[in-house]
Design a protein around this motif. Structure first.
Motif, PDB file in Angstrom:
ATOM      1  N   TRP A 102     -28.170  17.053 -28.131  1.00 35.04           N
ATOM      2  CA  TRP A 102     -28.640  15.722 -28.542  1.00 35.04           C
ATOM      3  C   TRP A 102     -27.706  15.115 -29.585  1.00 35.04           C
ATOM      4  O   TRP A 102     -27.419  13.912 -29.558  1.00 35.04           O
ATOM      5  N   ALA A 106     -25.778  11.664 -29.067  1.00 33.83           N
ATOM      6  CA  ALA A 106     -25.901  10.579 -30.049  1.00 33.83           C
ATOM      7  C   ALA A 106     -24.531  10.125 -30.533  1.00 33.83           C
ATOM      8  O   ALA A 106     -24.297   8.920 -30.718  1.00 33.83           O
ATOM      9  N   THR A 109     -22.932   7.761 -27.993  1.00 34.06           N
ATOM     10  CA  THR A 109     -23.724   6.596 -27.601  1.00 34.06           C
ATOM     11  C   THR A 109     -23.491   5.442 -28.573  1.00 34.06           C
ATOM     12  O   THR A 109     -23.632   5.615 -29.785  1.00 34.06           O
ATOM     13  N   ILE A 115     -30.126   6.815 -26.150  1.00 44.12           N
ATOM     14  CA  ILE A 115     -29.391   8.069 -26.035  1.00 44.12           C
ATOM     15  C   ILE A 115     -29.840   8.775 -24.764  1.00 44.12           C
ATOM     16  O   ILE A 115     -31.031   8.968 -24.549  1.00 44.12           O
ATOM     17  N   ASP A 121     -23.147  17.242 -22.348  1.00 48.11           N
ATOM     18  CA  ASP A 121     -23.537  17.338 -23.762  1.00 48.11           C
ATOM     19  C   ASP A 121     -23.799  18.782 -24.181  1.00 48.11           C
ATOM     20  O   ASP A 121     -23.806  19.097 -25.363  1.00 48.11           O
TER      21      ASP A 121
END
Length: 123
Positions: A102, A106, A109, A115, A121
């Protein structure tokens, strides 16, 4: 009575106003919803949750948290992560892997855009 109302009844210290539970950021509402879903699935009782949340808050205060209410949902999230690890729903390593993914999502983005977590990722 809906799940949120049951949570408010079981957890009287939840931040609230006359309309119900109050969230300052979208992630706070999402963490709240995840806890409701796990409770509804029988992963933990509200008394277990309250005890673990109180322990998280005590630890944070011992580490210098001023307990102004602004960090309540940080404690909620820490409790959520600890509870799912303790109950065997997810390992600490799995939680760490998703947190890193995450963070990566982020970082790539543009500000103001949603997101989206992608396979890359997880690097």
């Amino acid at each position: 009575m809906d799940a949120a109302a049951r949570a408010r009844e079981a957890l009287p210290d939840l931040p609230r106003d006359a309309e119900g539970t109050v969230f300052r950021e979208p992630w706070e509402a999402q963490a709240f919803a995840m806890a409701l879903a796990l409770h509804d699935r029988g992963v933990f009782t509200w008394s277990e949750w309250a005890a673990m949340l109180a322990d998280e808050i005590r630890r944070a205060q011992a580490d210098g948290d001023p307990d102004t209410g602004e960090t309540y949902y940080r404690h909620w999230l820490a409790t959520l992560e600890r509870m799912v690890a303790d109950k065997g729903v997810a390992t600490a390593a799995m939680l760490h892997r998703y947190r890193d993914a995450w963070d990566h999502a982020a970082d790539r983005t543009p500000h103001g855009q949603p997101i989206e977590l992608r396979s890359e990722d997880f690097g």
